[in-house]
Design a protein around this motif. Structure first.
Motif, PDB file in Angstrom:
ATOM      1  N   LEU A 130       2.804  -1.980  -6.184  1.00 20.26           N
ATOM      2  CA  LEU A 130       3.298  -1.497  -4.892  1.00 20.26           C
ATOM      3  C   LEU A 130       4.618  -0.742  -5.020  1.00 20.26           C
ATOM      4  O   LEU A 130       5.015  -0.036  -4.086  1.00 20.26           O
ATOM      5  CB  LEU A 130       3.451  -2.678  -3.932  1.00 20.26           C
ATOM      6  N   ALA A 131       5.255  -0.826  -6.166  1.00 22.91           N
ATOM      7  CA  ALA A 131       6.472  -0.047  -6.387  1.00 22.91           C
ATOM      8  C   ALA A 131       6.179   1.449  -6.371  1.00 22.91           C
ATOM      9  O   ALA A 131       7.076   2.264  -6.139  1.00 22.91           O
ATOM     10  CB  ALA A 131       7.127  -0.447  -7.711  1.00 22.91           C
ATOM     11  N   GLU A 132       4.912   1.814  -6.600  1.00 28.01           N
ATOM     12  CA  GLU A 132       4.516   3.225  -6.600  1.00 28.01           C
ATOM     13  C   GLU A 132       4.098   3.709  -5.214  1.00 28.01           C
ATOM     14  O   GLU A 132       3.841   4.900  -5.015  1.00 28.01           O
ATOM     15  CB  GLU A 132       3.357   3.434  -7.582  1.00 28.01           C
ATOM     16  N   ALA A 133       3.979   2.797  -4.251  1.00 28.84           N
ATOM     17  CA  ALA A 133       3.540   3.164  -2.900  1.00 28.84           C
ATOM     18  C   ALA A 133       4.733   3.479  -2.009  1.00 28.84           C
ATOM     19  O   ALA A 133       5.871   3.097  -2.304  1.00 28.84           O
ATOM     20  CB  ALA A 133       2.728   2.021  -2.295  1.00 28.84           C
ATOM     21  N   ASP A 134       4.455   4.180  -0.920  1.00 28.08           N
ATOM     22  CA  ASP A 134       5.476   4.450   0.087  1.00 28.08           C
ATOM     23  C   ASP A 134       5.552   3.235   1.003  1.00 28.08           C
ATOM     24  O   ASP A 134       4.631   2.965   1.780  1.00 28.08           O
ATOM     25  CB  ASP A 134       5.113   5.700   0.887  1.00 28.08           C
ATOM     26  N   THR A 135       6.630   2.498   0.922  1.00 28.48           N
ATOM     27  CA  THR A 135       6.743   1.256   1.674  1.00 28.48           C
ATOM     28  C   THR A 135       6.973   1.473   3.162  1.00 28.48           C
ATOM     29  O   THR A 135       6.965   0.520   3.937  1.00 28.48           O
ATOM     30  CB  THR A 135       7.862   0.362   1.102  1.00 28.48           C
ATOM     31  N   ASP A 136       7.194   2.718   3.575  1.00 34.38           N
ATOM     32  CA  ASP A 136       7.251   3.006   5.007  1.00 34.38           C
ATOM     33  C   ASP A 136       5.845   3.059   5.624  1.00 34.38           C
ATOM     34  O   ASP A 136       5.708   3.022   6.843  1.00 34.38           O
ATOM     35  CB  ASP A 136       7.951   4.345   5.266  1.00 34.38           C
TER      36      ASP A 136
END
Length: 300
Positions: free
Chosen positions: A100-106
């Motif tokens: 999930l570090a590669e995903a846009d957390t917004d």
């Protein structure tokens, strides 16, 4: 237009064997997994290319999706696209979280369920804390069975304060007022899950701004109404999108009744409908008798 899509492909395998789930410990064959991967990649490609709409996507697999690389990749890739408002998935959180570090957390979010007896409590709690450290929006829930009450109380006490703990009424179970009060103390919105909601003839957003899509691209208004509206990939569903009332007597699943216009849940979960996160992490005011009324504190 703003369009919410509930996607459910052919995946039906799960790594847990919960006694209340018909898909527990089911194994998909390699051919079935390849078919699910191909279907998901087709859907992801469609969503990426459909820039004329503002899309929100909730993956609701029968099995556990995040142990499969193609679901993790789909969430990561879709989260980065400007026309994707939200992409979320229902998960037992048995997967690793570092991806999930590669995903846009917004944009990305998780709807997580803790299943006591299927995974060590400390392991699940650590996963939630990892998500919080990564800044990933997520809710945590549990099925409201008597043997789950103490684990649920422990979760509420030890989860990050801002993480909403929801409780699903167990299917077919009738709750006494005393039992409901115990669960409501943990989830002030439990009253919405306690009883099925009368829905026949009432307006619902499904079929207008919310649709269900299967692995073949068949579009239905929701997972629970089998009538077809057309196909996603040939665009035939578009002409069928229109306000309509529910044809079923009752709706008893959150991913269904949250879209009923007769309930205030779009206000209650504003900004977090797909991942089941209320608009505020603060307290919820409860009507006398235990039914939810409204959120009382501003978004955090």
């Amino acid at each position: 237009m703003d369009l919410t899509i509930l996607y459910r492909g052919p995946l039906a395998s799960c790594d847990y064997d919960c006694p209340y789930c018909p898909f527990a410990k089911r194994r998909d064959t390699p051919e079935q997994l390849r078919a699910d991967r191909a279907a998901l990649e087709r859907f992801t490609a469609w969503a990426a290319a459909n820039t004329g709409d503002r899309l929100s996507v909730l993956f609701t697999p029968w099995g556990e999706g995040l142990v499969r690389s193609w679901y993790r990749r789909a969430l990561t890739e879709l989260s980065r696209l400007p026309h994707i408002a939200r992409v979320a998935i229902q998960t037992n959180l048995s997967c690793r979280t570092g991806w999930l570090a590669e995903a846009d957390t917004d944009t990305v979010a998780l709807w997580c369920t803790f299943h006591p007896g299927q995974t060590p409590y400390d392991r699940f709690l650590a996963k939630s804390r990892e998500l919080a450290a990564l800044g990933v929006r997520h809710s945590v829930g549990i099925v409201g069975l008597p043997e789950h009450l103490e684990p649920a109380r422990r979760l509420r006490a030890e989860l990050p304060e801002h993480v909403y703990l929801w409780v699903n009424a167990a299917e077919g179970r009738s709750y006494t007022d005393e039992e409901a009060t115990e669960w409501t103390a943990l989830d002030p919105l439990f009253g919405y899950s306690r009883h099925p909601h009368r829905s026949a003839g009432l307006p619902c957003r499904t079929g207008a701004s919310v649709i269900s899509v299967d692995g073949d691209g068949t579009v239905r208004r929701c997972h629970f109404v089998r009538a077809e509206l057309g196909n996603l990939y040939d665009g035939s569903y578009r002409a069928a999108l229109a306000p309509r009332s529910c044809p079923l007597a009752v709706c008893d699943c959150h991913i269904g009744y949250v879209h009923l216009e007769s309930l205030p849940l779009y206000d209650v979960f504003a900004g977090g409908v797909l991942e089941r996160i209320p608009a505020t992490a603060g307290p919820v005011r409860i009507r006398r008798g235990g039914s939810p009324l409204r959120l009382t504190s501003p978004p955090g």
